[in-house]
Design a protein around this motif. Structure first.
Motif, PDB file in Angstrom:
ATOM      1  N   UNK A 175       7.172  26.564  37.475  1.00 42.19           N
ATOM      2  CA  UNK A 175       7.812  25.712  38.480  1.00 42.19           C
ATOM      3  C   UNK A 175       7.829  24.261  38.005  1.00 42.19           C
ATOM      4  N   UNK A 176       6.717  23.796  37.495  1.00 43.36           N
ATOM      5  CA  UNK A 176       6.642  22.427  36.991  1.00 43.36           C
ATOM      6  C   UNK A 176       7.557  22.228  35.793  1.00 43.36           C
ATOM      7  N   UNK A 177       7.572  23.171  34.874  1.00 37.46           N
ATOM      8  CA  UNK A 177       8.406  23.057  33.676  1.00 37.46           C
ATOM      9  C   UNK A 177       9.891  23.054  34.020  1.00 37.46           C
ATOM     10  N   UNK A 178      10.268  23.737  35.105  1.00 37.42           N
ATOM     11  CA  UNK A 178      11.674  23.770  35.516  1.00 37.42           C
ATOM     12  C   UNK A 178      12.126  22.436  36.094  1.00 37.42           C
ATOM     13  N   UNK A 179      11.181  21.576  36.475  1.00 39.49           N
ATOM     14  CA  UNK A 179      11.533  20.258  36.986  1.00 39.49           C
ATOM     15  C   UNK A 179      11.110  19.969  38.409  1.00 39.49           C
ATOM     16  N   UNK A 180      10.584  20.969  39.130  1.00 41.11           N
ATOM     17  CA  UNK A 180      10.206  20.768  40.527  1.00 41.11           C
ATOM     18  C   UNK A 180       9.036  19.802  40.652  1.00 41.11           C
ATOM     19  N   UNK A 181       9.026  19.090  41.784  1.00 41.73           N
ATOM     20  CA  UNK A 181       7.963  18.127  42.066  1.00 41.73           C
ATOM     21  C   UNK A 181       6.815  18.725  42.860  1.00 41.73           C
ATOM     22  N   UNK A 182       7.096  19.784  43.616  1.00 36.34           N
ATOM     23  CA  UNK A 182       6.069  20.313  44.492  1.00 36.34           C
ATOM     24  C   UNK A 182       6.335  21.745  44.901  1.00 36.34           C
ATOM     25  N   UNK A 183       5.395  22.275  45.703  1.00 39.66           N
ATOM     26  CA  UNK A 183       5.476  23.671  46.124  1.00 39.66           C
ATOM     27  C   UNK A 183       5.106  23.810  47.594  1.00 39.66           C
ATOM     28  N   UNK A 184       5.600  24.886  48.195  1.00 37.69           N
ATOM     29  CA  UNK A 184       5.151  25.385  49.480  1.00 37.69           C
ATOM     30  C   UNK A 184       4.344  26.648  49.206  1.00 37.69           C
ATOM     31  N   UNK A 185       3.234  26.825  49.898  1.00 40.72           N
ATOM     32  CA  UNK A 185       2.311  27.916  49.615  1.00 40.72           C
ATOM     33  C   UNK A 185       2.255  28.916  50.761  1.00 40.72           C
ATOM     34  N   UNK A 186       2.158  30.201  50.425  1.00 44.19           N
ATOM     35  CA  UNK A 186       1.845  31.228  51.413  1.00 44.19           C
ATOM     36  C   UNK A 186       0.337  31.236  51.601  1.00 44.19           C
ATOM     37  N   UNK A 187      -0.136  31.455  52.862  1.00 45.40           N
ATOM     38  CA  UNK A 187      -1.556  31.252  53.131  1.00 45.40           C
ATOM     39  C   UNK A 187      -2.249  32.512  53.631  1.00 45.40           C
ATOM     40  N   UNK A 188      -2.157  33.583  52.885  1.00 39.33           N
ATOM     41  CA  UNK A 188      -3.062  34.725  53.008  1.00 39.33           C
ATOM     42  C   UNK A 188      -2.839  35.597  51.777  1.00 39.33           C
ATOM     43  N   UNK A 189      -3.412  36.803  51.768  1.00 32.40           N
ATOM     44  CA  UNK A 189      -3.353  37.629  50.561  1.00 32.40           C
ATOM     45  C   UNK A 189      -2.237  38.669  50.597  1.00 32.40           C
ATOM     46  N   UNK A 190      -1.168  38.400  51.364  1.00 33.94           N
ATOM     47  CA  UNK A 190      -0.075  39.369  51.506  1.00 33.94           C
ATOM     48  C   UNK A 190       0.587  39.720  50.179  1.00 33.94           C
TER      49      UNK A 190
END
Length: 259
Positions: A21-36
């Motif tokens: 994700x970082x190498x593609x150029x994105x600045x940030x992420x949204x995270x899923x918050x459990x072990x689904x």
């Protein structure tokens, strides 16, 4: 700022996702918050993302049992306590926002004061901990309307999902109704045949109009993608991400030019 959902359909360790994700150029992420997604160490993802140079924009709360928030049962009580704990975890892990579904599917119990009171408790705690809670438009958008029309808090707002809007209720001008409370975006496309989570411009959404409306709302947050590789299985993950990032840059330009 341009962000993307940390899981985008490829079977990779999360550390590899962040790296790509970082190498593609994105600045940030949204995270899923459990072990689904089989990621039992998900609480370590904020640190992993930041070590990769990525900003953590928000977490997406699980929604498997969300319809119980409207029911007078033990599951609804437990679910409320779970969401209250998620607010604490956001503060603990330095995450500024949580995205919630107000309902799931078509067969949803009627919205009611009990569910609204539970949600008010969550927002009251969010105010205490300085966390934002953004409610996403789903197939039953009237639940979003009920919450936002009845909870007036600077910590409670709207997560606008373009794909859900286009597929389930394109006749409703959600941004005209709730653009002033827009806190987060889930940008993805579809052809009105399913909730496909395509990369923008690979479906039939009018992106020029959409980005103009987002800009006119006063929203100043991230251009945030929620595309998945369902229609791109032949692409390596780095190619998929680079294509997604290039399309996000186009959306950013459309937003900048839609004054």
């Amino acid at each position: 700022m341009i962000t993307t959902f940390s899981w985008f359909g490829y079977d990779l360790p999360m550390s590899e996702n962040f790296k790509r994700i970082k190498q593609a150029g994105f600045d940030g992420v949204m995270l899923w918050w459990d072990d689904s997604f089989g990621d039992i160490e998900y609480r370590g993802n904020p640190d992993l993302a930041r070590k990769s140079g990525l900003y953590v924009e928000n977490i997406h709360a699980p929604f498997k049992r969300i319809n119980n928030i409207w029911l007078d049962n033990i599951v609804g009580n437990d679910l409320t306590e779970y969401y209250l704990h998620l607010i604490t975890e956001c503060a603990e892990y330095g995450i500024p926002m949580i995205v919630m579904h107000p309902s799931s599917g078509n067969n949803v119990p009627p919205y009611n004061p009990l569910g609204l009171d539970r949600i008010r408790r969550i927002i009251d705690k969010a105010e205490k901990y300085n966390i934002y809670v953004a409610f996403e438009n789903m197939r039953r958008y009237e639940y979003l309307k009920y919450i936002l029309d009845n909870i007036d808090s600077p910590r409670a707002g709207f997560c606008y999902d373009t794909g859900h809007h286009h597929y389930w209720h394109p006749e409703c001008n959600l941004l005209a109704q709730y653009g002033s409370r827009l806190m987060a975006l889930h940008l993805h496309d579809n052809n009105r045949i399913d909730d496909q989570h395509l990369i923008p411009f690979d479906g039939t959404i009018d992106w020029q109009t959409t980005m103009h409306q987002i800009r006119q709302s006063g929203y100043k947050g991230a251009i945030a993608l929620e595309a998945e590789n369902g229609g791109y299985q032949n692409l390596p993950p780095e190619t998929f991400l680079r294509l997604a990032f290039d399309r996000a840059k186009t959306l950013e330009r459309l937003s900048d030019n839609s004054v």
